[in-house]
Design a protein around this motif. Structure first.
Motif, PDB file in Angstrom:
ATOM      1  N   PRO A 174       3.579  17.036  41.026  1.00 36.46           N
ATOM      2  CA  PRO A 174       2.874  16.844  39.760  1.00 36.46           C
ATOM      3  C   PRO A 174       1.426  17.335  39.884  1.00 36.46           C
ATOM      4  O   PRO A 174       0.849  17.324  40.963  1.00 36.46           O
ATOM      5  N   TRP A 175       0.854  17.745  38.763  1.00 34.92           N
ATOM      6  CA  TRP A 175      -0.524  18.227  38.779  1.00 34.92           C
ATOM      7  C   TRP A 175      -1.466  17.038  38.738  1.00 34.92           C
ATOM      8  O   TRP A 175      -1.519  16.312  37.756  1.00 34.92           O
ATOM      9  N   ASP A 176      -2.171  16.816  39.848  1.00 33.99           N
ATOM     10  CA  ASP A 176      -3.128  15.702  39.947  1.00 33.99           C
ATOM     11  C   ASP A 176      -4.405  16.107  39.219  1.00 33.99           C
ATOM     12  O   ASP A 176      -5.351  16.600  39.817  1.00 33.99           O
ATOM     13  N   ARG A 177      -4.408  15.913  37.889  1.00 29.85           N
ATOM     14  CA  ARG A 177      -5.487  16.435  37.057  1.00 29.85           C
ATOM     15  C   ARG A 177      -6.865  16.008  37.548  1.00 29.85           C
ATOM     16  O   ARG A 177      -7.746  16.833  37.770  1.00 29.85           O
ATOM     17  N   ASP A 178      -7.051  14.697  37.738  1.00 32.10           N
ATOM     18  CA  ASP A 178      -8.370  14.213  38.136  1.00 32.10           C
ATOM     19  C   ASP A 178      -8.670  14.519  39.597  1.00 32.10           C
ATOM     20  O   ASP A 178      -9.791  14.875  39.957  1.00 32.10           O
ATOM     21  N   GLY A 179      -7.664  14.371  40.425  1.00 29.29           N
ATOM     22  CA  GLY A 179      -7.870  14.612  41.852  1.00 29.29           C
ATOM     23  C   GLY A 179      -8.257  16.046  42.146  1.00 29.29           C
ATOM     24  O   GLY A 179      -9.198  16.325  42.886  1.00 29.29           O
ATOM     25  N   PHE A 180      -7.555  17.010  41.535  1.00 30.73           N
ATOM     26  CA  PHE A 180      -7.862  18.404  41.769  1.00 30.73           C
ATOM     27  C   PHE A 180      -9.183  18.788  41.103  1.00 30.73           C
ATOM     28  O   PHE A 180      -9.939  19.613  41.602  1.00 30.73           O
ATOM     29  N   THR A 202      -4.349  16.196  49.887  1.00 26.25           N
ATOM     30  CA  THR A 202      -3.872  15.766  48.581  1.00 26.25           C
ATOM     31  C   THR A 202      -3.257  14.376  48.693  1.00 26.25           C
ATOM     32  O   THR A 202      -2.777  13.988  49.763  1.00 26.25           O
ATOM     33  N   ARG A 203      -3.268  13.643  47.603  1.00 22.00           N
ATOM     34  CA  ARG A 203      -2.741  12.275  47.616  1.00 22.00           C
ATOM     35  C   ARG A 203      -1.317  12.196  47.091  1.00 22.00           C
ATOM     36  O   ARG A 203      -0.678  11.163  47.197  1.00 22.00           O
ATOM     37  N   HIS A 204      -0.844  13.269  46.512  1.00 21.03           N
ATOM     38  CA  HIS A 204       0.444  13.230  45.842  1.00 21.03           C
ATOM     39  C   HIS A 204       1.258  14.461  46.175  1.00 21.03           C
ATOM     40  O   HIS A 204       0.749  15.465  46.650  1.00 21.03           O
ATOM     41  N   GLY A 205       2.530  14.374  45.865  1.00 23.56           N
ATOM     42  CA  GLY A 205       3.395  15.540  46.001  1.00 23.56           C
ATOM     43  C   GLY A 205       4.421  15.389  47.102  1.00 23.56           C
ATOM     44  O   GLY A 205       4.165  14.798  48.151  1.00 23.56           O
TER      45      GLY A 205
END
Length: 257
Positions: free
Chosen positions: A164-170, A179-182
């Motif tokens: 998923p696109w980590d909008r705020d994180g990226f 990265t925290r996700h994926g």
């Protein structure tokens, strides 16, 4: 738990011709893969190498493996597995794990995990594996296939794009390397035989063509895919001569799998 293992092994390869017969130590690659399958504890009568080349078949017979000849025109491994299941008259509910013939370091426990995951998900037709992504480089790399799951650990979508696109994180981490996700997809599959036979009859999906990901055909047509998440990805398989040399070095050094 009883299941079957099929190891597709094509002789032809644009990047590494004769790949199944490439020597690693004093054994051909296909023998190393066969041994990984045997290490699951499965009866050897339930482990088959599927090939369209008599040179591969002769090598498998020499080390005592089971061989089944398949047609050369298959476009994908799923179709080859379906031919095997049909030829051997396996029951529709039988679980078949597809172990690629170029994965000599694939841990046996992951083969078993794929089969068990499908066995515990009766409404799913396919099971596969994934592992957490911890670098942005992998998130952005198209060769690293990503998968997003629902709350029941079933695949929502696979993509070469960062999902998923980590909008705020990226957006707020310029220069970040983590990265925290994926989740990265691990291409080890277990199928029910009736799903295998069905997939071959289904038309190609547009998203499958766009992403060049065969598993999207199943999702497009409503076949559920169960996903087990593992802590660490298995060693990379052999696609190129450089990969082969790396695998030889690992095995020669006694690397544990």
């Amino acid at each position: 738990m009883n299941y079957k293992i099929v190891i597709p092994a094509r002789y032809g390869s644009s990047r590494l011709p004769g790949k199944p017969l490439a020597l690693i130590g004093d054994q051909p690659m296909i023998q190393h893969v066969w041994q990984r399958a045997v290490e699951t504890g499965l009866d050897r009568d339930d482990i088959w190498v599927a090939t369209d080349d008599e040179r591969v078949a002769a090598a498998v017979r020499q080390f005592g493996g089971n061989i089944i000849m398949t047609r050369p025109e298959h476009n994908c491994g799923t179709d080859r597995l379906a031919e095997v299941a049909h030829a051997l008259k396996w029951a529709p509910e039988t679980i078949v794990v597809n172990v690629q013939g170029d994965e000599p370091l694939l841990p046996a426990r992951l083969i078993t995990l794929a089969a068990k995951t499908l066995a515990t998900q009766p409404t799913c037709g396919i099971a596969t594996l994934a592992t957490p992504i911890d670098t942005l480089e992998q998130v952005m790399a198209p060769q690293c296939v990503k998968v997003v799951l629902n709350k029941d650990n079933r695949a929502l979508y696979f993509s070469r794009a960062p999902i998923p696109w980590d909008r705020d994180g990226f957006a707020y981490q310029p220069g970040a390397t983590e990265t925290r996700h994926g989740l990265r997809h691990i291409g080890l599959y277990a199928y029910r035989v009736d799903t295998l036979l069905t997939l071959g009859q289904l038309p190609t999906a547009t998203i499958e063509q766009l992403e060049s990901l065969e598993q999207l055909r199943a999702l497009w047509h409503g076949i559920q895919i169960a996903v087990a998440t593992i802590d660490k990805a298995p060693p990379h398989g052999v696609d190129t001569p450089e990969d082969l040399e790396k695998i030889r070095s690992l095995i020669n050094s006694g690397t544990s799998i």
